[in-house]
Design an enzyme around this catalytic site. Structure first.
Site, PDB file in Angstrom:
ATOM      1  N   SER A   1       0.917  -1.336   0.101  1.00 49.53           N
ATOM      2  CA  SER A   1      -0.007  -0.013  -0.093  1.00 49.53           C
ATOM      3  C   SER A   1       0.923   1.282  -0.158  1.00 49.53           C
ATOM      4  O   SER A   1       0.279   2.299  -0.474  1.00 49.53           O
ATOM      5  CB  SER A   1      -0.935   0.018   1.088  1.00 49.53           C
ATOM      6  OG  SER A   1      -0.166   0.180   2.363  1.00 49.53           O
TER       7      SER A   1
ATOM      8  N   CYS B   1       2.799  -6.126  10.006  1.00 52.97           N
ATOM      9  CA  CYS B   1       2.464  -5.230   8.816  1.00 52.97           C
ATOM     10  C   CYS B   1       3.929  -4.844   8.362  1.00 52.97           C
ATOM     11  O   CYS B   1       4.954  -4.613   9.165  1.00 52.97           O
ATOM     12  CB  CYS B   1       1.782  -4.221   9.349  1.00 52.97           C
ATOM     13  SG  CYS B   1       1.656  -2.542   8.377  1.00 52.97           S
TER      14      CYS B   1
ATOM     15  N   CYS C   1       2.738  -7.142   1.622  1.00 50.92           N
ATOM     16  CA  CYS C   1       1.896  -6.322   2.544  1.00 50.92           C
ATOM     17  C   CYS C   1       1.020  -7.579   3.077  1.00 50.92           C
ATOM     18  O   CYS C   1       0.275  -8.324   2.355  1.00 50.92           O
ATOM     19  CB  CYS C   1       0.885  -5.537   1.528  1.00 50.92           C
ATOM     20  SG  CYS C   1      -0.605  -4.800   2.386  1.00 50.92           S
TER      21      CYS C   1
ATOM     22  N   THR D   1      -1.593  -7.182   4.859  1.00 48.43           N
ATOM     23  CA  THR D   1      -3.275  -6.949   4.723  1.00 48.43           C
ATOM     24  C   THR D   1      -3.795  -7.361   3.223  1.00 48.43           C
ATOM     25  O   THR D   1      -4.772  -8.054   2.948  1.00 48.43           O
ATOM     26  CB  THR D   1      -3.392  -5.297   4.695  1.00 48.43           C
ATOM     27  OG1 THR D   1      -2.743  -4.870   6.018  1.00 48.43           O
ATOM     28  CG2 THR D   1      -4.825  -5.217   4.827  1.00 48.43           C
TER      29      THR D   1
ATOM     30  N   GLY E   1      -5.225  -0.765   5.579  1.00 50.49           N
ATOM     31  CA  GLY E   1      -5.961  -1.618   6.831  1.00 50.49           C
ATOM     32  C   GLY E   1      -7.210  -1.128   7.300  1.00 50.49           C
ATOM     33  O   GLY E   1      -7.836  -1.947   7.880  1.00 50.49           O
TER      34      GLY E   1
HETATM   35  N1  DGL Z   1       2.016  -2.689   4.703  1.00 55.64           N
HETATM   36  C1  DGL Z   1       0.702  -3.462   5.001  1.00 55.64           C
HETATM   37  C2  DGL Z   1       0.703  -4.505   5.613  1.00 55.64           C
HETATM   38  O1  DGL Z   1       1.554  -5.273   5.752  1.00 55.64           O
HETATM   39  C3  DGL Z   1      -0.205  -2.345   4.609  1.00 55.64           C
HETATM   40  C4  DGL Z   1      -0.664  -1.386   5.713  1.00 55.64           C
HETATM   41  C5  DGL Z   1      -1.794  -0.641   5.469  1.00 55.64           C
HETATM   42  O2  DGL Z   1      -2.084   0.108   4.110  1.00 55.64           O
HETATM   43  O3  DGL Z   1      -2.745  -0.274   6.393  1.00 55.64           O
HETATM   44  O4  DGL Z   1      -0.249  -4.821   6.244  1.00 55.64           O
END
Ligand code: DGL
Length: 278
Positions: free
Chosen positions: A14, A189, A76, A78, A46
């Site tokens: 993201s 995350c 990511c 998410t 998220g």
């Molecule tokens: N970096 C992401 C993850 O590993 C997403 C974070 C987000 O955009 O909320 O979950």
């Protein structure tokens, strides 16, 4: 679909978080061309629905396929929780590697059998995460304390992080886990490794036995998995040298450049950053 070993590997997130994974990929596979997409105009993922995240993941993968990638890494947690199984159905020939919170390694490390998990709300509410948590709890007896860190990604997406804001969010999210006596904290995350120093700082001030609390992140395991999958299909590049990293962002290119150069120490000369408008 036929893939070429000299083709690039696509990596997306993201925003800047996926760079915590890309740095391990770059270390493990320094000769591979990499194309990174930071979907920053849509961040954070998220607080989006899984349907919205799936749509973004498909749009980005189609864009990366138009750049002739030989593999895609969903850097990511998410997006992995929301989209990876659909993506595997949609792109059956493509190597698709995802990332999920390191509950398994954490369960093996934990002596108190209590593990804290920091992740986005969407990851924690996902069926994939809840299934893994219940399954590992049944297998190992480890108790998992999940904490959605709403607002933290937005702070990490800023070029100059606001230390006070980050400390005040951690002040809110860490004490319940530390009071529950977790000895292992999963960074679920990919943005969170970039605030690991703040997390260590908070734990040291909060507990006497801060050294007993370990942080687990799975970026390196993802790079190893990618390496194995490429090797199995004879898709490791035979080229030598250090190729440029091509990056696209839906946000501010200076912010992305700053994260590349200051956080994961990729020299500016090795980078080519463009705007991503999808
Ligand atoms: N970096 C992401 C993850 O590993 C997403 C974070 C987000 O955009 O909320 O979950």
């Amino acid at each position: 679909m036929k893939f070429d070993s000299s083709a690039p590997v696509g990596v997306f997130d993201s925003g800047v978080g996926g760079l915590s994974v890309l740095q391990h990929i770059h270390q493990a596979l320094p000769h591979e061309k990499l194309v990174y997409v930071a979907d920053s105009s849509f961040a954070p993922y998220g607080d989006k629905t899984s349907h919205e995240i799936l749509k973004r993941s498909i749009a980005i993968t189609d864009f990366l396929l138009s750049q002739d990638i030989k593999a895609v890494v969903v850097a990511c947690n998410t997006a992995t929780a929301a989209a990876i199984s659909h993506m595997r159905q949609l792109y059956p020939d493509l190597i698709v590697v995802g990332i999920e919170p390191g509950l398994k390694p954490a369960a093996l490390l934990s002596k108190t059998k209590k593990v804290g998990v920091l992740a986005t709300l969407s990851t924690i509410q996902s069926d994939k995460y809840q299934r893994l948590r219940v399954q590992l709890n049944e297998e190992t007896g480890v108790e998992f304390f999940s904490q959605a860190c709403v607002g933290l990604v937005e702070q990490i997406e800023k070029k100059e992080v606001d230390a006070d804001q980050i400390r005040s969010l951690l002040q809110h999210y860490l004490p319940p886990l530390l009071n529950a006596k977790v000895d292992t904290l999963v960074l679920g995350c990919t943005h969170y490794p970039f605030v690991a120093d703040f997390i260590h700082e908070f734990i040291s001030a909060y507990t006497d036995d801060s050294k007993l609390i370990r942080l687990v992140d799975t970026g390196k395991a993802v790079a190893t998995r990618l390496q194995h999958l490429l090797a199995d299909r004879l898709l490791i590049t035979s080229e030598s040298g250090t190729p440029a990293i091509t990056a696209y962002t839906g946000g501010n290119s200076e912010t992305l450049k700053h994260a590349f150069t200051e956080w994961i120490h990729i020299p500016e000369e090795q980078l080519s950053i463009s705007t991503f408008l999808i």
